[in-house]
Every structure is written in structure tokens, then in C-alpha cells.
Enzyme design. Structure first.
Site, PDB file in Angstrom:
ATOM      1  N   HIS A 154     -12.414  13.527 -30.350  1.00  0.00           N
ATOM      2  CA  HIS A 154     -12.335  13.917 -28.936  1.00  0.00           C
ATOM      3  C   HIS A 154     -13.108  15.195 -28.672  1.00  0.00           C
ATOM      4  O   HIS A 154     -13.121  16.108 -29.498  1.00  0.00           O
ATOM      5  CB  HIS A 154     -10.896  13.979 -28.423  1.00  0.00           C
ATOM      6  CG  HIS A 154      -9.997  15.029 -28.998  1.00  0.00           C
ATOM      7  ND1 HIS A 154      -9.874  16.274 -28.449  1.00  0.00           N
ATOM      8  CD2 HIS A 154      -9.144  15.008 -30.055  1.00  0.00           C
ATOM      9  CE1 HIS A 154      -8.984  16.981 -29.132  1.00  0.00           C
ATOM     10  NE2 HIS A 154      -8.526  16.232 -30.129  1.00  0.00           N
ATOM     11  N   ASP A 159      -9.678  21.603 -33.365  1.00  0.00           N
ATOM     12  CA  ASP A 159      -9.152  20.502 -32.544  1.00  0.00           C
ATOM     13  C   ASP A 159      -9.962  20.392 -31.265  1.00  0.00           C
ATOM     14  O   ASP A 159      -9.609  20.977 -30.258  1.00  0.00           O
ATOM     15  CB  ASP A 159      -7.670  20.771 -32.253  1.00  0.00           C
ATOM     16  CG  ASP A 159      -6.971  19.592 -31.613  1.00  0.00           C
ATOM     17  OD1 ASP A 159      -7.586  18.512 -31.523  1.00  0.00           O
ATOM     18  OD2 ASP A 159      -5.812  19.749 -31.200  1.00  0.00           O
ATOM     19  N   GLU A 213      -8.529  13.558 -24.377  1.00  0.00           N
ATOM     20  CA  GLU A 213      -7.512  13.160 -25.358  1.00  0.00           C
ATOM     21  C   GLU A 213      -6.255  13.980 -25.181  1.00  0.00           C
ATOM     22  O   GLU A 213      -5.136  13.482 -25.212  1.00  0.00           O
ATOM     23  CB  GLU A 213      -8.072  13.331 -26.786  1.00  0.00           C
ATOM     24  CG  GLU A 213      -7.161  12.801 -27.885  1.00  0.00           C
ATOM     25  CD  GLU A 213      -6.183  13.830 -28.454  1.00  0.00           C
ATOM     26  OE1 GLU A 213      -5.303  13.442 -29.241  1.00  0.00           O
ATOM     27  OE2 GLU A 213      -6.275  15.026 -28.117  1.00  0.00           O
ATOM     28  N   GLU A 214      -6.455  15.279 -24.976  1.00  0.00           N
ATOM     29  CA  GLU A 214      -5.320  16.210 -24.902  1.00  0.00           C
ATOM     30  C   GLU A 214      -4.458  15.967 -23.658  1.00  0.00           C
ATOM     31  O   GLU A 214      -3.366  16.505 -23.545  1.00  0.00           O
ATOM     32  CB  GLU A 214      -5.832  17.659 -24.899  1.00  0.00           C
ATOM     33  CG  GLU A 214      -6.665  18.057 -26.112  1.00  0.00           C
ATOM     34  CD  GLU A 214      -5.848  18.267 -27.379  1.00  0.00           C
ATOM     35  OE1 GLU A 214      -4.654  17.903 -27.404  1.00  0.00           O
ATOM     36  OE2 GLU A 214      -6.425  18.796 -28.349  1.00  0.00           O
ATOM     37  N   ASP A 256      -9.941  13.596 -36.063  1.00  0.00           N
ATOM     38  CA  ASP A 256      -9.353  14.595 -35.174  1.00  0.00           C
ATOM     39  C   ASP A 256      -8.752  15.682 -36.057  1.00  0.00           C
ATOM     40  O   ASP A 256      -7.662  15.493 -36.606  1.00  0.00           O
ATOM     41  CB  ASP A 256      -8.288  13.944 -34.287  1.00  0.00           C
ATOM     42  CG  ASP A 256      -7.746  14.924 -33.247  1.00  0.00           C
ATOM     43  OD1 ASP A 256      -8.158  16.100 -33.257  1.00  0.00           O
ATOM     44  OD2 ASP A 256      -6.898  14.496 -32.438  1.00  0.00           O
ATOM     45  N   HIS A 261      -4.597  24.397 -29.935  1.00  0.00           N
ATOM     46  CA  HIS A 261      -4.106  24.461 -28.551  1.00  0.00           C
ATOM     47  C   HIS A 261      -3.884  25.898 -28.086  1.00  0.00           C
ATOM     48  O   HIS A 261      -3.133  26.132 -27.137  1.00  0.00           O
ATOM     49  CB  HIS A 261      -2.818  23.640 -28.371  1.00  0.00           C
ATOM     50  CG  HIS A 261      -2.990  22.194 -28.747  1.00  0.00           C
ATOM     51  ND1 HIS A 261      -1.930  21.312 -28.895  1.00  0.00           N
ATOM     52  CD2 HIS A 261      -4.100  21.461 -29.018  1.00  0.00           C
ATOM     53  CE1 HIS A 261      -2.384  20.120 -29.235  1.00  0.00           C
ATOM     54  NE2 HIS A 261      -3.699  20.184 -29.317  1.00  0.00           N
TER      55      HIS A 261
HETATM   56  N1  BES Z   1      -5.302  16.865 -32.852  1.00  0.00           N
HETATM   57  C1  BES Z   1      -4.052  16.701 -32.205  1.00  0.00           C
HETATM   58  C2  BES Z   1      -3.114  15.820 -32.988  1.00  0.00           C
HETATM   59  C3  BES Z   1      -2.511  16.408 -34.224  1.00  0.00           C
HETATM   60  C4  BES Z   1      -2.048  17.704 -34.229  1.00  0.00           C
HETATM   61  C5  BES Z   1      -2.352  15.608 -35.327  1.00  0.00           C
HETATM   62  C6  BES Z   1      -1.453  18.210 -35.383  1.00  0.00           C
HETATM   63  C7  BES Z   1      -1.755  16.101 -36.462  1.00  0.00           C
HETATM   64  C8  BES Z   1      -1.309  17.429 -36.486  1.00  0.00           C
HETATM   65  C9  BES Z   1      -4.276  16.058 -30.843  1.00  0.00           C
HETATM   66  O1  BES Z   1      -5.414  16.517 -30.201  1.00  0.00           O
HETATM   67  C10 BES Z   1      -3.087  16.386 -29.972  1.00  0.00           C
HETATM   68  O2  BES Z   1      -2.836  17.503 -29.691  1.00  0.00           O
HETATM   69  N2  BES Z   1      -2.334  15.382 -29.583  1.00  0.00           N
HETATM   70  C11 BES Z   1      -1.192  15.580 -28.725  1.00  0.00           C
HETATM   71  C12 BES Z   1      -0.861  14.279 -28.078  1.00  0.00           C
HETATM   72  C13 BES Z   1      -1.767  13.956 -26.940  1.00  0.00           C
HETATM   73  C14 BES Z   1      -1.466  12.589 -26.419  1.00  0.00           C
HETATM   74  C15 BES Z   1      -1.629  14.980 -25.853  1.00  0.00           C
HETATM   75  C16 BES Z   1       0.002  16.012 -29.506  1.00  0.00           C
HETATM   76  O3  BES Z   1       0.125  15.612 -30.655  1.00  0.00           O
HETATM   77  O4  BES Z   1       0.835  16.698 -28.961  1.00  0.00           O
HETATM   78 ZN    ZN Z   2      -6.975  16.729 -31.428  1.00  0.00          ZN
END
Ligand code: BES
Ligand code: ZN
Length: 498
Positions: A201, A221, A255-256, A283, A360
Site C-alpha cells: 500500500h 508502513d 489501505e489504512e 506490508d 502510524h
Molecule cells: N501494516 C499494517 C498491518 C500490520 C501492523 C500487520 C502490524 C502486522 C503488524 C496495516 O497497514 C494496518 O495498519 N492495518 C490496520 C487495518 C486496516 C484495515 C486499517 C490495522 O491493522 O489496524
Molecule cells: Zn501497512
């Protein structure tokens, strides 16, 4: 915490559009603590946890992410949908059938190509892409910076592909926000209807707020995922690699914000019955938080393809240690493909609870990934091996064994003899004669050749003739030998079996 308190005490009213969120048990419990008025409209047993459908004001979504990260110390993914119907369907649990899904053989049979390519991948290029992407103040899906970052990636990939007429770069527009996804397509030479997707992403987020100038460098990220893919792509282009299957590199928007970009694209491909035979998502590839190098996430991914990814690592990156973990419902874009029935994998930088603690926030910088891209380089190599091993497959397996048939005969001047049909697959078809006198050779697809109708002829003044052409689909091939003078000959026919 601050945001949640603000919401409750100030009694803010939110007037964003209504969205429909699907999420797992743990994330739902967090949402309820933070936004007590959020209530599930429907709930159902899922793969590992119960799944819920919750109508939610779009402006409250960042609170959901923030609460989950803060309290669960993990990502609690979710999908955001525009309609209640889409959300209901997402948790319905019915097996998703994909039109014309082809299962790859998952054999490793392109060592020469992959082994010549892998040493060419360079850490410094990955660093450059990460630094460039994280120099945008943010890549939030709704800001101008976020759109600019997508345009920048489109430009970078376009420049890399210049001079290759078989590569196109397009921007996939979404509704409701200006950030586009970016899709680079390398058209397959002879098996192009089968598609491989490598994605990451391109957006970023800061859970303390996302204004036009907010800081969310998103170095790990997920500039790292884009950077790993871009370096694999660079070397594939540099070496002149031409895949048989079509390969798509995708930088996803939003994605976020709930896997918005990838959901759009996966739905679009599914509706057009695109035969996606494999998806790899990168990711977060550049923060080494655990003892193992590559963690293959086993939930909401495809176990057969995951085994193949492990086999690729064992074959091509034997010094690396591979581990396994899970990241829960909807944690990245692979989940959008998985939800549509396409086989997806997520090789990840660390164990789930040992990932980069800075994501984040304004501190997700290259420096906080240790000022290195050696970790992301491992994933770039894995992605290149995946792309080439899957990309080189097609019917007729040109990597496979040729079929050889030999015949001998004698003909008087003006006499002729036909052979076949030879059931030839995709690849080179070759007929050759040797002997005494003067023999001429005619080869034709689908019908017996004549001296005036043929796909290929060789009519020199001896018995030594050779005729070859490439088959682009399975077919019948016929060979005709004619005595120009009297001749005794041997005929050898070599082709790929069907
Ligand atoms: N890269 C993250 C996912 C992640 C974080 C995987 C830490 C493993 C460990 C991704 O960009 C993310 O933040 N995903 C969100 C969900 C999304 C649908 C908003 C999350 O996991 O909160
Ligand atoms: Zn991510």
C-alpha cells in the site's frame, strides 16, 4: 486515548458519510469501549473469531484504529464497505468461487533465471525509495500530499518501464477520495490471461490526526513494501525478463482507511473474471523485530501458496530463517483478495507482537527502522523469485522436456510422404532432414502441407533441411518430405508435448 476522551466529553457530532465496517471480536470490543453507540447489526462465526457488521460514521474510523492499536497492542484489522449489503456479504462465510481460477503447479524450475537476477538487487535502491516516499509530509488517502505520492509512484514506475512496449502503468481511480492506486502491468508473452499480483500500500496514516500537513512518513508502513517491490521490478526490467503469465505490480491507495483501494481492485478483477493465480502482499518489510527473517502469515492467506513461498525462501534464500504467525481479520490488502477467493500470501518483517512500534505515528521513519534496508532487501529477493517462478509458467512447459521423433525413408524424384499429426504444445516446433540426394521439407499447422501451402518450408539443393517456428497454442502439426531428386533421408521432429 486523547481522541476518544475528546469525543465523549465534548459530545462532538460527527457528520461524515455512513460506512459499514466488518471486524473481528477483539476489535469490536475495543470499538464498543471507545464509541459505545456503535452496535453490531449482525454477527457471525468467522475463521478464528466472530465477525461483526457495524454501521459507523466515517469520521469515527480513526478512533477505531487508534483504540485497537493502543489497547490490543496489535493490529485489529477491518474492512470498510459502502453499503450494508457489501458488509453482510463479507461476513456471510460462503465459499467464494472464482471464475476460471487456475492453480499453479508451484514447481521451482527457473533457477537459472532467478539465480542470475537475485544478486543484482541492491539495498541502496530500496533505501532511496523509502526515503523518497517518506519525504511526503503524509500519504493520507484524502490529502493532496496523499494524491501527490500516488502520482509520484506512477511517474517512477513509468520511467523505469520506458522502452518496454509490453509494460503499461495506469492509475486506478477510486470514488470518495482522490488518491489513486497505481498498477504496472507486464503483459505475459503467451499465457497472459493468467495474472500474478504483487502489491503493497502506498498510503500512510497518523493515528493522532490526518490534516493536509500532518506527519505520517510511513517509512516502514508501507514505503518499505513499495520499495521492496520496486527493486524486484527494476532488476526484472534490467535483465529483460519477459514473463509468460501477466505480472501486475500494484501500489494500493487507502489501505489504512479499511482496505479501500485493494477491495475496489479485487472486486473489479473478480467482476471481470480475471484469472489471478497468485497474490503476494508486502506490508512492512524493513524492521527486524524478531529472530527469524521472514514471517509467513497463515490466516486469511492460502496455505498451498504459503508452502510455495516457504519453498522459494528455502531454495533461493537458504541463509534466512522463516517463521509463521497470524495477524487477524482484515490486517492488510491480501485480505481483500482472499475475500474474493484468490490465493494470497503475506510475508512479513517480524512476529506479530514484535513488529515496528513506530507505525502510524510521525516517528515511522527510515532512521527508526535502523537506517538500513538490508531487511527489506530479503523481501525484494523473495518477491523477485515469486514473480519469476510463477511468471514463467504456461501450458506446454517450455522449461520441460522436448519430444523427439525420428523417421527414415526413400523417395524418387517428385514423390512425397507426409508425417503427423504431431500433437505440439506451446514452444518451438522443429523439423530437420539429412541424407543423400535432394529432399525438400514443408511443415504446416492444422493440415497436411502442400508445396504451395505451408507454415514453413526449407528447399535447398541437398537433403539437409531445417524448418522451425514457434507454437503459441496447442495444435496439430504436419510434416511433408518431397524428393526433388531421388533421396534417402532421416527426418527428426522436435517439439514440446501438449
Ligand atoms: N501494516 C499494517 C498491518 C500490520 C501492523 C500487520 C502490524 C502486522 C503488524 C496495516 O497497514 C494496518 O495498519 N492495518 C490496520 C487495518 C486496516 C484495515 C486499517 C490495522 O491493522 O489496524
Ligand atoms: Zn501497512
Amino acid at each position: 486515548m486523547l481522541l476518544a476522551a475528546g469525543l465523549m466529553s465534548a459530545g462532538c457530532t460527527y457528520a461524515g458519510p455512513l460506512k459499514w465496517v466488518t471486524l473481528g471480536d477483539a476489535a469490536y470490543a475495543e470499538l464498543r469501549k471507545t464509541v459505545p453507540q456503535a452496535t453490531a447489526k449482525a454477527s457471525r462465526a468467522g475463521q478464528n473469531e466472530a465477525l461483526h457488521v457495524v454501521p459507523l460514521d466515517e469520521d469515527l474510523l480513526p478512533l477505531l484504529s487508534a483504540a485497537v492499536h493502543r489497547d490490543l497492542k496489535r493490529c485489529g484489522g477491518f474492512f470498510v464497505h459502502n453499503t450494508e449489503g457489501d458488509a453482510m456479504q463479507a461476513i456471510a462465510g460462503a465459499p467464494v468461487a472464482v471464475a476460471a481460477l487456475t492453480r499453479p503447479s508451484y514447481t521451482i524450475d527457473n533457477q537459472t533465471t532467478v539465480n542470475s537476477l537475485l544478486p543484482q538487487l541492491q539495498e541502496s535502491n530500496i533505501t532511496q525509495t523509502i526515503v523518497d516516499m517518506s519525504s511526503f509530509a503524509n500519504r493520507y488517502y484524502k490529502t493532496v500530499n496523499g494524491s501527490d505520492a500516488a502520482n509520484w509512484l506512477k511517474q517512477k514506475w513509468t520511467t523505469m518501464a520506458s522502452g518496454r512496449s509490453d509494460i503499461t502503468v495506469t492509475q486506478f481511480a477510486h470514488t470518495g477520495y482522490n488518491q489513486t492506486s497505481v498498477i504496472l502491468t507486464i503483459s505475459g508473452t503467451d499465457n497472459g490471461s493468467e495474472v500474478i499480483v504483487l502489491g503493497a500500500h502506498l498510503d500512510s496514516i497518523n493515528l493522532s490526526g490526518n490534516g493536509e500537513t500532518s506527519h505520517s512518513p510511513g517509512a516502514d508502513d508501507d514505503a518499505s513494501g513499495i520499495a521492496s517491490l520496486t527493486e524486484a521490478l527494476r532488476v526484472m526490467i534490467n535483465t529483460g525478463y519477459k514473463p509468460r503469465r501477466t505480472i501486475k505490480f500494484i501500489g494500493y491507495a487507502a489501505e489504512e482507511a479499511g482496505l479501500l483501494g485493494s477491495q475496489d481492485i479485487a472486486a473489479n478483477f473478480k467482476n471481470s473474471a480475471v484469472n489471478v493465480v497468485g497474490v503476494m502482499q508486502l506490508d512492512m518489510t524493513n524492521y527486524k523485530g524478531s529472530v527469524n527473517d521472514i514471517y509467513i502469515y497463515t490466516d486469511y492467506t492460502d496455505s498451498l501458496q504459503n508452502d510455495f513461498v516457504a519453498k522459494l525462501a528455502a531454495t533461493y534464500l537458504p541463509a534466512l530463517k522463516v517463521g509463521y504467525d497470524k495477524c487477524g481479520y482484515g490486517c492488510s490488502d491480501h485480505a481483500s483478495w482472499n475475500a474474493k477467493g484468490y490465493p494470497a500470501s503475506l510475508p512479513f518483517e517480524a512476529a506479530f507482537n514484535r513488529d515496528n512500534p513506530y507505525i502510524h505515528t510521525a516517528n515511522d521513519t527510515y532512521a527508526n527502522s535502523g537506517n538500513q534496508a538490508a531487511h527489506a532487501l530479503k523481501f525484494a529477493r523473495l518477491a523477485a523469485a515469486y514473480a519469476v517462478e510463477l511468471g514463467s509458467d504456461g501450458p506446454g512447459t517450455p522449461g520441460g522436456t522436448d519430444k523427439v521423433e525420428t523417421f527414415t525413408g526413400s523417395l524418387a524424384a517428385g514423390q512425397q510422404k507426409s508425417y503427423g499429426p504431431f500433437k505440439a504444445g506451446i514452444g518451438t516446433f522443429k523439423a530437420e532432414t539429412s541424407g543423400t540426394g535432394d529432399a525438400d521439407l514443408y511443415v504446416r499447422k492444422s493440415a497436411v502441407p502442400t508445396t504451395s501451402t505451408y507454415t514453413c518450408k526449407s528447399d535447398g539443393s541437398s537433403a539437409t533441411e531445417v524448418c522451425s517456428f514457434s507454437m503459441t497454442a496447442n495444435g496439430d502439426v504436419y510434416v511433408l518430405v518431397r524428393g526433388y531428386t531421388s533421396t534417402s533421408y532421416a527426418l527428426k521432429v522436435t517439439y514440446k508435448p501438449q
